[in-house]
Write an enzyme that holds these catalytic residues in place. Structure first.
Site, PDB file in Angstrom:
ATOM      1  N   TYR A  69       1.002  -1.254  -0.013  1.00  0.00           N
ATOM      2  CA  TYR A  69      -0.009   0.109   0.009  1.00  0.00           C
ATOM      3  C   TYR A  69       0.863   1.186  -0.034  1.00  0.00           C
ATOM      4  CZ  TYR A  69      -4.091  -2.927   0.564  1.00  0.00           C
ATOM      5  OH  TYR A  69      -5.219  -3.768   0.293  1.00  0.00           O
ATOM      6  N   HIS A 129      -5.715   3.888   1.046  1.00  0.00           N
ATOM      7  CA  HIS A 129      -5.916   2.824   2.255  1.00  0.00           C
ATOM      8  C   HIS A 129      -5.869   3.502   3.478  1.00  0.00           C
ATOM      9  CE1 HIS A 129      -5.645  -1.459   3.658  1.00  0.00           C
ATOM     10  NE2 HIS A 129      -6.315  -1.650   2.542  1.00  0.00           N
TER      11      HIS A 129
END
Ligand code: MG
Length: 403
Positions: free
Chosen positions: A155, A211
């Site tokens: 991420y 995220h």
């Protein structure tokens, strides 16, 4: 016609715990399947189905989906949490599957019929540096994908091999965990997309998932910095607890915003949609209680110019992916479908899973969801008892962080 039995199957063909509910009727061979996957907490979901929903459902008419959904939703009095919503979703999808089988039609027909023949998919490209991400994206584009989500090292902010306390933590007393640096992450993303647009051009649609790794004002700065690269959407720029910031985002940036994979409660999305503060809703359908609420949510979004992009990672079972797809086909305001790819092992457990051709996801034309489970095959992949470690995330000073 009545519900005769309810069973919950936990299987992990790709090492990810998947939870599937099977609702059986008193008609021979008439049953339905639903996805109830909460991969981090599968056992409480199984208990919620077996200990509480099964006794409530046995003897009821499986065709009364709306009534059963409304009644089951409040039968616990306390509601809208991920465990109970997933349990409810497993039942709800199974009832839609049964209804489709009774009609002899694929589920998309019951949802209004096809708006499109297949759903465009997006896949994930990542790598330790912009060149590796570019290579990963090119491989997907060569397979026909027109939408690619691009991330640096998972991420982001924890580039491969550098996420331990030795790399990030304080010199003494640092705890183990998956470390990342929000500031490193935020600076890396515009550089990544500058490289990708320079090398790949603008014909491919590029997406990115924050995220929820940034503080709100940092996320807003990133959304503004990414404007020249014309993302298809920027996903989860804020944590669900920070949705009050979306008004400011809307006034400050034209980067399209996608939100919602962690949502459970309708109050989390109503204002974001009715005030046109987001562009894509991307809830995890089992987390909100199944097809019944998802179809209503899609209709709500249609009224406000918001498109759907249902959450579709590896921790959605192929049954859940089939449900996503039937909604995608029948929704005029569908945007794009996240797609993880499926291994041969996974497909052997779930015969009939959707297929991809040239970046488009196709259903089969079997009645209902069009998917089955081979329970003997599923037993070869028992549930994983060790929980995934990526959710034990930490910031550079060692404090707990959103994963
Ligand atoms: Mg996401």
């Amino acid at each position: 016609m009545e519900i005769r039995d309810v069973n919950t199957i936990v299987t992990a063909p790709e090492g990810i715990n998947l939870v599937v509910v099977k609702v059986e009727t008193n008609e021979p061979d008439l049953y339905g399947l639903g996805c109830a996957t909460f991969t981090q907490r599968p056992l409480p979901v199984r208990s919620a189905v077996q200990n509480y929903l099964k006794p409530l459902l046995e003897g009821r008419d499986p065709r009364r989906i709306e009534e059963i959904w409304q009644m089951a939703k409040v039968s616990s009095y306390w509601r809208n949490g991920p465990v109970l919503n997933n349990a409810l979703s497993g039942v709800d999808m199974a009832l839609w599957d049964i209804k489709g089988k009774l009609s002899g039609e694929p589920l998309y027909q019951l949802l209004g019929g096809k708006c499109r023949e297949a759903a465009p998919a997006y896949r994930h490209a990542d790598g330790a540096d912009p060149g590796q991400v570019e290579e990963s994206a090119r491989r997907l584009m060569e397979q026909g994908y027109r939408y690619v989500r691009c991330q640096l090292g998972g991420y982001g902010g924890n580039f491969r091999g550098k996420e331990t306390k030795e790399d990030f933590g304080p010199p003494e007393g640092a705890l183990s965990g998956a470390y990342y640096d929000p500031s490193v992450y935020a600076r890396s993303v515009p550089d990544l997309f500058e490289h990708l647009r320079d090398k790949l051009g603008f014909e491919v649609e590029l997406l990115h998932d924050v995220h929820e790794r940034l503080d709100p004002i940092e996320a807003l700065r990133l959304a503004k910095e990414l404007e020249p690269y014309r993302l298809f959407f920027l996903e989860d720029p804020l944590a669900p607890e920070e949705v009050g910031w979306f008004q400011r985002f809307r006034q400050a940036t034209t980067t399209p915003l996608a939100m919602g994979e962690l949502f459970n409660n309708p109050v989390e999305w109503k204002e974001l949609i009715s005030k046109r503060l987001i562009d894509f809703i991307r809830v995890h359908i089992s987390q909100i209680g199944g097809i019944t609420p998802a179809q209503k949510l899609a209709h709500l979004c249609e009224n406000f110019g918001v498109r759907t992009a249902w959450h579709g990672p590896g921790d959605v079972s192929p049954v859940g992916h089939a449900a996503n797809l039937h909604l995608d086909l029948a929704s005029p305001n569908f945007g794009v479908q996240e797609w993880p790819g499926m291994s041969d092992e996974l497909r052997a457990v779930f015969p009939g899973a959707p297929q991809v051709k040239e970046g488009y996801i196709y259903p089969n034309e079997e009645p209902g969801l069009g998917i089955d489970i081979d329970e003997e095959e599923a037993k070869k992949f028992p549930p994983q008892e060790e929980l995934p470690q990526w959710t034990e995330a930490r910031k550079p000073d060692g404090s707990p962080a959103r994963p």
